[in-house]
Design a protein around this motif. Structure first.
Motif, PDB file in Angstrom:
ATOM      1  N   ASP A  58       0.866  -1.180   0.000  1.00 26.82           N
ATOM      2  CA  ASP A  58       0.000   0.000   0.000  1.00 26.82           C
ATOM      3  C   ASP A  58       0.901   1.228   0.000  1.00 26.82           C
ATOM      4  O   ASP A  58       1.194   1.814   1.041  1.00 26.82           O
ATOM      5  N   PRO A  59       1.381   1.644  -1.181  1.00 37.30           N
ATOM      6  CA  PRO A  59       2.387   2.707  -1.239  1.00 37.30           C
ATOM      7  C   PRO A  59       1.875   4.051  -0.746  1.00 37.30           C
ATOM      8  O   PRO A  59       0.734   4.429  -1.016  1.00 37.30           O
ATOM      9  N   HIS A  60       2.752   4.737   0.007  1.00 36.51           N
ATOM     10  CA  HIS A  60       2.422   6.072   0.499  1.00 36.51           C
ATOM     11  C   HIS A  60       3.434   7.093  -0.006  1.00 36.51           C
ATOM     12  O   HIS A  60       3.854   7.989   0.727  1.00 36.51           O
ATOM     13  N   PHE A  61       3.810   6.938  -1.267  1.00 36.53           N
ATOM     14  CA  PHE A  61       4.710   7.907  -1.892  1.00 36.53           C
ATOM     15  C   PHE A  61       4.087   8.317  -3.232  1.00 36.53           C
ATOM     16  O   PHE A  61       4.698   8.225  -4.274  1.00 36.53           O
ATOM     17  N   ARG A  62       2.813   8.790  -3.150  1.00 37.84           N
ATOM     18  CA  ARG A  62       2.030   9.085  -4.355  1.00 37.84           C
ATOM     19  C   ARG A  62       1.982  10.573  -4.683  1.00 37.84           C
ATOM     20  O   ARG A  62       1.216  10.969  -5.553  1.00 37.84           O
ATOM     21  N   ARG A  63       2.750  11.386  -3.985  1.00 38.92           N
ATOM     22  CA  ARG A  63       2.727  12.810  -4.309  1.00 38.92           C
ATOM     23  C   ARG A  63       3.015  12.990  -5.797  1.00 38.92           C
ATOM     24  O   ARG A  63       3.869  12.295  -6.347  1.00 38.92           O
ATOM     25  N   ASP A  64       2.327  13.918  -6.419  1.00 39.31           N
ATOM     26  CA  ASP A  64       2.354  13.979  -7.890  1.00 39.31           C
ATOM     27  C   ASP A  64       3.763  14.095  -8.460  1.00 39.31           C
ATOM     28  O   ASP A  64       4.086  13.457  -9.466  1.00 39.31           O
ATOM     29  N   ASP A  65       4.655  14.899  -7.838  1.00 36.44           N
ATOM     30  CA  ASP A  65       5.994  15.058  -8.400  1.00 36.44           C
ATOM     31  C   ASP A  65       6.828  13.794  -8.232  1.00 36.44           C
ATOM     32  O   ASP A  65       7.731  13.521  -9.030  1.00 36.44           O
ATOM     33  N   VAL A  66       6.510  12.996  -7.199  1.00 36.46           N
ATOM     34  CA  VAL A  66       7.192  11.708  -7.006  1.00 36.46           C
ATOM     35  C   VAL A  66       6.601  10.662  -7.942  1.00 36.46           C
ATOM     36  O   VAL A  66       7.321   9.907  -8.604  1.00 36.46           O
ATOM     37  N   ALA A  67       5.268  10.617  -8.003  1.00 38.76           N
ATOM     38  CA  ALA A  67       4.584   9.629  -8.841  1.00 38.76           C
ATOM     39  C   ALA A  67       5.001   9.747 -10.306  1.00 38.76           C
ATOM     40  O   ALA A  67       5.091   8.740 -11.025  1.00 38.76           O
ATOM     41  N   ASP A  68       5.267  10.979 -10.753  1.00 41.40           N
ATOM     42  CA  ASP A  68       5.703  11.174 -12.137  1.00 41.40           C
ATOM     43  C   ASP A  68       7.060  10.558 -12.413  1.00 41.40           C
ATOM     44  O   ASP A  68       7.455  10.392 -13.573  1.00 41.40           O
ATOM     45  N   ARG A  69       7.811  10.235 -11.370  1.00 41.55           N
ATOM     46  CA  ARG A  69       9.153   9.659 -11.530  1.00 41.55           C
ATOM     47  C   ARG A  69       9.197   8.184 -11.138  1.00 41.55           C
ATOM     48  O   ARG A  69      10.268   7.594 -11.050  1.00 41.55           O
ATOM     49  N   VAL A  70       8.048   7.631 -10.867  1.00 44.67           N
ATOM     50  CA  VAL A  70       7.961   6.224 -10.472  1.00 44.67           C
ATOM     51  C   VAL A  70       7.517   5.381 -11.654  1.00 44.67           C
ATOM     52  O   VAL A  70       6.600   5.755 -12.394  1.00 44.67           O
ATOM     53  N   LEU A  71       8.190   4.243 -11.833  1.00 50.56           N
ATOM     54  CA  LEU A  71       7.778   3.251 -12.822  1.00 50.56           C
ATOM     55  C   LEU A  71       7.085   2.128 -12.055  1.00 50.56           C
ATOM     56  O   LEU A  71       7.742   1.238 -11.510  1.00 50.56           O
ATOM     57  N   PRO A  72       5.745   2.164 -11.961  1.00 52.08           N
ATOM     58  CA  PRO A  72       5.037   1.186 -11.129  1.00 52.08           C
ATOM     59  C   PRO A  72       4.825  -0.138 -11.883  1.00 52.08           C
ATOM     60  O   PRO A  72       4.198  -0.163 -12.944  1.00 52.08           O
ATOM     61  N   LEU A  73       5.351  -1.215 -11.364  1.00 53.36           N
ATOM     62  CA  LEU A  73       5.156  -2.549 -11.926  1.00 53.36           C
ATOM     63  C   LEU A  73       4.392  -3.380 -10.904  1.00 53.36           C
ATOM     64  O   LEU A  73       4.898  -3.645  -9.805  1.00 53.36           O
ATOM     65  N   LYS A  74       3.185  -3.774 -11.298  1.00 58.74           N
ATOM     66  CA  LYS A  74       2.336  -4.516 -10.366  1.00 58.74           C
ATOM     67  C   LYS A  74       2.627  -6.008 -10.459  1.00 58.74           C
ATOM     68  O   LYS A  74       2.791  -6.552 -11.557  1.00 58.74           O
ATOM     69  N   VAL A  75       2.705  -6.646  -9.308  1.00 57.77           N
ATOM     70  CA  VAL A  75       2.978  -8.088  -9.242  1.00 57.77           C
ATOM     71  C   VAL A  75       1.879  -8.778  -8.450  1.00 57.77           C
ATOM     72  O   VAL A  75       1.241  -8.179  -7.581  1.00 57.77           O
ATOM     73  N   GLU A  76       1.671 -10.057  -8.781  1.00 59.14           N
ATOM     74  CA  GLU A  76       0.617 -10.843  -8.125  1.00 59.14           C
ATOM     75  C   GLU A  76       1.224 -11.914  -7.251  1.00 59.14           C
ATOM     76  O   GLU A  76       2.411 -12.236  -7.359  1.00 59.14           O
ATOM     77  N   ARG A  77       0.399 -12.479  -6.397  1.00 56.98           N
ATOM     78  CA  ARG A  77       0.856 -13.516  -5.483  1.00 56.98           C
ATOM     79  C   ARG A  77       1.317 -14.743  -6.262  1.00 56.98           C
ATOM     80  O   ARG A  77       0.675 -15.173  -7.225  1.00 56.98           O
ATOM     81  N   GLN A  78       2.466 -15.285  -5.842  1.00 56.76           N
ATOM     82  CA  GLN A  78       3.037 -16.457  -6.495  1.00 56.76           C
ATOM     83  C   GLN A  78       2.205 -17.702  -6.189  1.00 56.76           C
ATOM     84  O   GLN A  78       1.589 -17.827  -5.124  1.00 56.76           O
ATOM     85  N   ASN A  79       2.197 -18.624  -7.147  1.00 56.15           N
ATOM     86  CA  ASN A  79       1.528 -19.914  -6.911  1.00 56.15           C
ATOM     87  C   ASN A  79       2.462 -20.901  -6.222  1.00 56.15           C
ATOM     88  O   ASN A  79       2.038 -21.744  -5.436  1.00 56.15           O
ATOM     89  N   LYS A  80       3.766 -20.781  -6.561  1.00 57.66           N
ATOM     90  CA  LYS A  80       4.773 -21.650  -5.959  1.00 57.66           C
ATOM     91  C   LYS A  80       5.874 -20.774  -5.381  1.00 57.66           C
ATOM     92  O   LYS A  80       6.156 -19.690  -5.891  1.00 57.66           O
ATOM     93  N   PHE A  81       6.513 -21.277  -4.327  1.00 57.01           N
ATOM     94  CA  PHE A  81       7.542 -20.496  -3.655  1.00 57.01           C
ATOM     95  C   PHE A  81       8.838 -21.288  -3.553  1.00 57.01           C
ATOM     96  O   PHE A  81       8.813 -22.504  -3.311  1.00 57.01           O
ATOM     97  N   LYS A  82       9.969 -20.560  -3.749  1.00 55.47           N
ATOM     98  CA  LYS A  82      11.296 -21.140  -3.551  1.00 55.47           C
ATOM     99  C   LYS A  82      11.879 -20.601  -2.266  1.00 55.47           C
ATOM    100  O   LYS A  82      11.656 -19.437  -1.898  1.00 55.47           O
ATOM    101  N   GLY A  83      12.638 -21.440  -1.566  1.00 52.19           N
ATOM    102  CA  GLY A  83      13.299 -20.985  -0.361  1.00 52.19           C
ATOM    103  C   GLY A  83      14.315 -19.898  -0.675  1.00 52.19           C
ATOM    104  O   GLY A  83      14.975 -19.925  -1.714  1.00 52.19           O
TER     105      GLY A  83
END
Length: 867
Positions: free
Chosen positions: A672-697
């Protein structure tokens, strides 16, 4: 002893105005070939018919110089005897030097060489001087301290001269106990060019005898120096070249003389001296003449020649080289070659490729430590004088070992040997270790003094440089310079990847001892390890960007690490996803590939100052779990993204600050990101990821990175090399797009066109603009109220003030509070900042309502109607 000046002597005694390093009129023969050494201590006429010279001994008729005057007179006789042998029968000293040993006649005439005349009478040289001093001694009347002191000095001089005469007589007689004549003499001089020792050698034999009346041995031949004016050979003027035997020196000068004859030019001689052998080498005098000489040691099979190098290192730092052939010296190397012009070039190459051998640091530490101790009750030095003395010793040695540098804020020491760059920072661990080698501890008062003096000296005199943390892109040469964190650099061009020393082409990197070294391997495996181990391990969301598009952006962002100069404004890569999506693990693996497996993600610091310290001391960091509101985070992210600076108070000062430019690239993870100020958000490359089905140690993942790091870095380097080709192909293109991160967009577009996916890149950036806007406006109350209000009021036409009032009233109907209620100007400013993001969701039209009123009409875009 007051320093002696040939220039002053010529002016006062002969009315001749002369300059050091230049030729002028000779006071003896009036010829134009009188030359003065750079230190103004020796003047010599290079006319074959003259050859006389001026130094402290033969120009200052004081009693202290009496022995040296005797030596000068004797050697003049010996030299004349040698010259008279020219053209006579074989078996003479001249014949041995010129015919047997191939020494050029001009070198023989110009050098301090001689031959013992038959029945030479030493008494005629010594007795008049001794009698003169004894006469002075008898004239002294009185028993006071002054008189007794004079008597003691003169008595000592008499004894000294008598002892020297007896030693000289024993040498002249030799082992045969009969007067010897015809032996070759080699005169050794001290730093003032006064003859302090003479070596005798029987021609055509190895029978050698030494006359040395004092503890000083001196050097042979360093007075035979006439600066080269020929550009091809000027390199030979720069440093004193030291050889072992006299014939090495004489043959080197002969080689230059013969080459001059071939070119039809006047003879010039290099700055070369002989020590006469390893065991008798006078390194103390050598250091006084030249602080950092070049030593050409003999290439002995038993490595005995290297003992000279080791002996010299006890006193000074040196450069060392030897002849390429085993069991050879410079004399045999030159004679065997037979081609003097080619030999000079070979010797110049040997000099250029000589190895630097720093002085034994323990000896320097002992000198520094001794200088800090009071030398008895007569030592009246104050603390600042003691500290100054220690600093002078220290800075001289540091400059011998390397170079003092300055980047405008910080000073550095660059080592010649291991190419290590040390930051002069009182709190830096490497700097503390460096000072400890000189027995200076950080807890001592002198530590602060030396730190301050080094910093001041660097700011005043040091060469200005730029220091890089990880990579540097030179757009003029289209090259990447990449640190491997071990004082080595990969120089990457379009067609070559070379491992070079730190500092190559003037590009310097500050090592980070925490990072692990990597080795480039030419990829021999099939497929892409990056895709297998990193890209395909991340489960990107299919909302907005397609997973393949997110992979492409992820890889392009990683490549920006190799081209920092192209990104004055940096993109912050953000992995956003729920718990179990592997966002932290993915970011950590990138960090471990770049910096090594010991690297790890960084929790959001509690204090802004801690954040500043992290981003100014690293080239890449991962801020993990940025899920809570933080009062300083937006400001610091904006500064870091724009390449801003941080301020830090200088140690040992109260109001002095230094600024450090942030060169760090940022990755950040959040649910739940709290760095959404417009001047910061314009410099962020947001890549959304989903929950993994399998996990590695995690241990398994770290092991995979550790086992494959060199290959992963090698593949990344080859990707960067492709980037160079792409930039070269698009050199004249000017990509102006609508994406707010224009540098990143331009870079990606050029890479995409080179890879044949230019259209795909354009589509990706259209989507990412919407993703950025959604990231900036998500959970933004102003946007939520505006969207709902426009849904209910599609025919709106309002000013900023009217819209603020309307949204306030709308909020009340929902039982909520609008943060800008009653704050029209603040609302107008906020709308101005958000308008680029709002245009991703609304068609916004403006119209002039008169009286400076601007009306806005908001219409929800069709494709955004389901937001």
């Amino acid at each position: 002893m007051a320093s002696f000046s040939v220039i002053e002597f010529l002016s006062e005694s002969h009315g001749i105005e002369a300059r050091a390093g230049k030729k002028g009129p000779c006071p003896f023969c009036n010829g134009p070939h009188f030359s003065i050494t750079k230190d103004d201590a020796l003047g010599k006429c290079f006319s074959p018919s003259c050859g006389l010279y001026i130094n402290q001994a033969n120009s200052c008729p004081t009693q202290k110089q009496s022995l040296f005057k005797i030596h000068e007179s004797i050697l003049q006789d010996f030299h004349e005897c040698l010259i008279k042998q020219e053209g006579k029968k074989s078996g003479t000293a001249w014949s041995y030097l010129v015919d047997e040993r191939k020494i050029h006649p001009s070198v023989v005439k110009a050098s301090l060489l001689g031959a013992i005349p038959r029945n030479y009478n030493l008494d005629e040289k010594f007795d008049p001087i001794i009698a003169e001093i004894e006469s002075e001694l008898h004239k002294i009347i009185g028993t006071d301290k002054t008189a007794e002191s004079k008597k003691k000095v003169l008595s000592h001089q008499v004894e000294r001269l008598k002892d020297a005469k007896e030693k000289f007589k024993r040498v002249l007689v030799g082992k045969r106990l009969s007067p010897r004549h015809g032996a070759i003499t080699f005169a050794y001089c001290d730093e003032f060019h006064r003859v302090v020792a003479i070596k005798f050698r029987e021609p055509f034999t190895k029978e050698i005898t030494l006359y040395k009346p004092t503890q000083v041995m001196g050097l042979f031949g360093h007075q035979l120096f006439e600066p080269y004016e020929d550009e091809r050979h000027k390199q030979l003027n720069k440093h004193l070249i030291v050889v072992e035997g006299e014939f090495n020196q004489l043959q080197f000068q002969s080689c230059l003389a013969r080459a001059s004859e071939v070119l039809g030019k006047q003879f010039s001689y290099a700055f070369v001296a002989a020590v006469g052998g390893v065991n008798s080498a006078d390194t103390e005098t050598l250091k006084k003449i030249c602080r950092t000489p070049y030593i050409a040691y003999d290439n002995d099979l038993n490595r005995a020649g290297e003992v000279l190098v080791e002996k010299a290192q006890e006193k000074m730092s040196i450069y060392a080289f030897t002849t390429p052939e085993p069991d050879s010296d410079l004399d045999s190397f030159i004679v065997k070659s037979g081609d003097d012009m080619a030999t000079i070039e070979k010797i110049k190459s040997l000099i250029q490729n000589s190895r630097f051998c720093p002085r034994n640091v323990e000896r320097v530490a002992e000198e520094v430590f001794l200088s800090r101790q009071k030398q008895g009750s007569s030592d009246k030095r104050k603390d600042f004088e003691i500290n100054s003395n220690a600093f002078e010793l220290l800075i001289a040695d540091l400059k011998d070992r390397g170079e003092l540098l300055y980047d405008g804020q910080l000073a550095y020491l660059f080592s010649k040997t291991d190419k290590n760059l040390v930051k002069i920072d009182a709190e830096d661990q490497d700097y503390k270790i460096l000072m400890s080698r000189y027995k200076i501890n950080a807890s001592e008062i002198i530590y602060k003094y030396i730190y301050s003096e080094l910093e001041t000296t660097a700011a005043k005199t040091a060469r200005r440089v730029t220091v890089y943390p990880f990579s540097h892109y030179d757009d003029k040469t289209n090259r990447i310079y990449l640190s491997n964190f071990s004082n080595q650099v990969y120089r990457i061009s379009q067609d070559q990847i070379e491992l070079c020393e730190n500092g190559v082409d003037g590009v310097l990197f500050l090592p980070n001892k925490v990072y692990d070294k990597f080795i480039f391997e030419k990829p021999s495996w099939r497929g892409s390890l990056w895709d297998e181990k990193i890209l395909s391990q991340v489960k990107f969301s299919n909302k907005g960007l397609h997973p393949s598009e997110a992979k492409t952006l992820f890889l392009i962002w990683i490549l920006t690490l190799f081209f920092p100069e192209l990104f004055p404004t940096k993109v912050i890569l953000a992995f956003i996803g729920v718990k179990g999506s592997g966002k932290t693990s993915a970011a950590r693996r990138v960090l471990q590939i770049i910096h090594g497996v010991k690297s790890n993600v960084t929790p959001i610091p509690k204090e802004a100052s801690d954040f500043d310290a992290i981003v100014t001391n690293n080239s890449l960091i991962v801020l993990d779990n940025a899920d809570t509101k933080n009062p300083w985070l937006d400001d610091r992210l904006a500064i870091a993204a724009t390449g801003g600076t941080t301020k830090k108070r200088k140690l040992y000062t109260t109001n002095e600050f230094m600024e450090a430019t942030i060169q760090c690239h940022l990755m950040i993870t959040a649910r739940d990101p709290h760095f959404r100020r417009d001047d910061v958000a314009d410099r962020v490359l947001p890549l959304k990821v989903e929950r993994q089905n399998k996990f590695k140690g995690e241990n398994r993942l770290i092991r995979e990175i550790s086992e494959n790091r060199d290959r992963l870095m090698s593949e990344l380097i080859e990707f960067a090399q492709e980037g160079l080709i792409a930039l070269a192909q698009a050199k004249d293109e000017d990509d102006i797009g609508s994406f707010r991160m224009a540098d990143f967009s331009s870079f990606a577009t050029k890479l995409g066109r080179h890879a044949g996916i230019g259209n795909k890149i354009e589509e990706i950036f259209k989507k990412i603009s919407a993703e950025q806007s959604q990231f900036a406006l998500e959970d933004n109350s102003l946007f939520i109220f505006l969207y709902r209000w426009v849904q209910k009021n599609p025919n709106n036409r309002v000013t900023n003030v009217q819209l603020c009032e309307a949204l306030s009233e709308f909020a009340k109907t929902t039982g909520q509070k609008f943060e800008f209620s009653g704050r029209g100007p603040a609302f107008a400013q906020r709308m101005s900042h958000l308008r680029p993001n709002l245009k991703e969701f609304f068609d916004i039209t403006e119209s002039n309502g008169g009286q400076r009123n601007v009306f806005y009409h908001f219409k929800i875009k069709k494709e955004m109607s389901d937001v």
